[in-house]
Write an enzyme that holds these catalytic residues in place. Structure first.
Site, PDB file in Angstrom:
ATOM      1  N   SER A   1       0.828  -1.201   0.000  1.00  0.00           N
ATOM      2  CA  SER A   1       0.000   0.000   0.000  1.00  0.00           C
ATOM      3  C   SER A   1       0.868   1.258   0.000  1.00  0.00           C
ATOM      4  CB  SER A   1      -0.965  -0.054   1.190  1.00  0.00           C
ATOM      5  OG  SER A   1      -1.990   0.900   1.042  1.00  0.00           O
ATOM      6  N   ASP A  41     -10.183  -5.470  -3.540  1.00  0.00           N
ATOM      7  CA  ASP A  41      -9.592  -4.449  -2.663  1.00  0.00           C
ATOM      8  C   ASP A  41     -10.401  -3.164  -2.779  1.00  0.00           C
ATOM      9  OD1 ASP A  41      -7.994  -2.304  -1.728  1.00  0.00           O
ATOM     10  OD2 ASP A  41      -6.137  -3.364  -2.206  1.00  0.00           O
ATOM     11  N   HIS A  97      -7.393  -5.848   0.662  1.00  0.00           N
ATOM     12  CA  HIS A  97      -6.203  -5.014   0.914  1.00  0.00           C
ATOM     13  C   HIS A  97      -5.417  -5.489   2.137  1.00  0.00           C
ATOM     14  CE1 HIS A  97      -4.167  -1.222  -0.122  1.00  0.00           C
ATOM     15  NE2 HIS A  97      -4.045  -0.957   1.167  1.00  0.00           N
TER      16      HIS A  97
END
Lengths: 291, 291
Positions: A155, A233, A268
């Site tokens: 991320s 996600d 995620h």
């Protein structure tokens, strides 16, 4: 010893050291976890190193416990370094007001705007101070091969891995990322962070810290870049990650060696990362001479 | 549908379902996580089942995220069930006063003492209600082979796995445990829990829920029992686990097929469990026809 050892934990045949050191770059103590594989503990064979950069709100702890990197790193003889995501304790105004800016959200850049320019220099810290301190350390340097380093991240940390890799050609042997923020100049997380750390008008600095912009003028031939994004996600769906923008830039620039994979249904979370961390370790290991 | 699905998470090629159902045994809603491996999702081939019992304070979440059973279970085609450690929400006096008694600390027994006898029936819940509800469920039963079930657990959950296995000969194909409380009648955790759930004087009930006592009169020939204990585990050092007592009882009773391994330097944490969960899955898989 530059590092204080807060804990030593047996993990997958190796040792996870929970460390802290005083950083002159950030002006704070910095926590960092180091996994040393069994091969390096039991012989004088130094281990190549994978630096893992964490995402928003995370500390060195999250991925050490939930990312599953030690599993495959132990088998191959790879060390893993888990740095923190920002300075902690500078006590700047507003530093703790948001989960996506300030503490826990350093974005791996060198801030130019007051008050963040005081210690929010995570680019400098990750690129220079942390590895040079670690590799020259009397206790831990002996385990680590300073000439064989790769980088990965998740991320915000995926953004960090991609940008630090592209900015420092030849420094890292390969790069990979899980659900990275690929084009921060164009997404809400990045716009907020870069406005704060660089100023809203300073678009040249934004470009220098954006993987999609950096790859357009990157000089390398083979990017050795693996990216996984989950199709389930929510941050991807909300346009925070924008891997398609990176893919388009890669195509336009004619860069080779970029593998962007869309993994069906994955989200995620660390569940996603753990499912593919073996493969990301293998990707790094291939370029670090371990496979 | 008996179960409400709170989340469906992609994990190691399979799916982790976060479920909740209303239990008549405990009189409360009960959370449970279920991992279904890819082989069962994509075909009509039912997966054998490993039930994992968690330790003190844990919920179904901890091991789902940090134990890494899914890694090897996915490869072999094994389902994993992660139940909760107690009823939650009965609102009994003192239920939340301790981390090692009451909520999060059901000890997998059927309490006989007021007020705990009201819903603290985790033996009954794990042995009967949960599997019968799961295996007959319209949505999830189709994935699970009700005739091939093994059991494992950690710490208090290791005690649970060992005792439920020994109490129900033939019900589970094998058993394993990480850092189990092997002789609860003789350690502080067990003395506190059994005094509360059975009464301090009711030593017959204590014996019926103590693996070291149970194995003395166990009727089986091959215990198919794997136990790992870390030598750096502070609870082991403090005498909470007492694996040596179990080993002595095994020897005296002449029981075969018990493998107690002492793993150098490992602690009591999920770092320890994650390091050996592949091997515990393999142990179960051997007796479930997957290896």
């Amino acid at each position: 010893m530059a590092f204080a050892t807060k804990a030593t934990i047996a993990s997958f045949g190796g040792k996870l050291f929970k460390l802290s050191h005083s950083s002159s770059t950030t002006g704070t103590p910095m926590a960092v976890n180091l996994f040393v594989p069994p091969s390096a503990l039991s012989s004088s064979k130094k281990a190549p190193v994978l630096i893992y950069l964490s995402g928003l709100t995370c500390s060195p702890e999250n991925c050490s416990e939930k990312g599953f990197f030690q599993h495959r790193a132990s088998q191959l003889g790879l060390a893993v370094v888990y740095p923190d995501t920002s300075p902690r304790g500078l006590d700047l105004p507003g530093e703790k007001d948001s989960w996506d800016f300030g503490e826990g959200a350093g974005f791996y850049v060198n801030a130019t705007q007051q008050p963040w320019s005081k210690g929010y220099k995570m680019d400098e810290y990750i690129t220079n101070e942390l590895p040079s301190t670690l590799f020259s350390d009397a206790e831990f340097g002996k385990y680590l091969d300073a000439d064989k380093v790769s980088i990965t991240g998740h991320s915000m940390g995926g953004h960090g891995a991609l940008t630090l890799y592209l900015k420092n050609e030849g420094k890292y042997k390969s790069v990979s990322a899980f659900a990275p923020i690929c084009n921060p100049s164009k997404c809400p997380w990045g716009e907020k962070a870069f406005s704060g750390y660089f100023g809203a008008e300073n678009k040249e600095e934004w470009k220098k810290n954006d993987a999609t912009e950096l790859i357009k003028t990157w000089g390398g031939k083979d990017a050795r870049m693996l990216i996984d994004v989950g199709t389930g996600d929510n941050f991807y769906k909300q346009g925070q990650l924008l891997p398609e923008n990176l893919e388009a830039a890669v195509k336009e620039a004619g860069v080779k060696g970029v593998d962007v994979r869309y993994q069906k249904d994955y989200d995620h979370s660390y569940y996603f990362m753990a499912s593919f961390s073996d493969e990301h370790v293998d990707h790094a290991a291939k370029y670090l001479g371990l496979l």
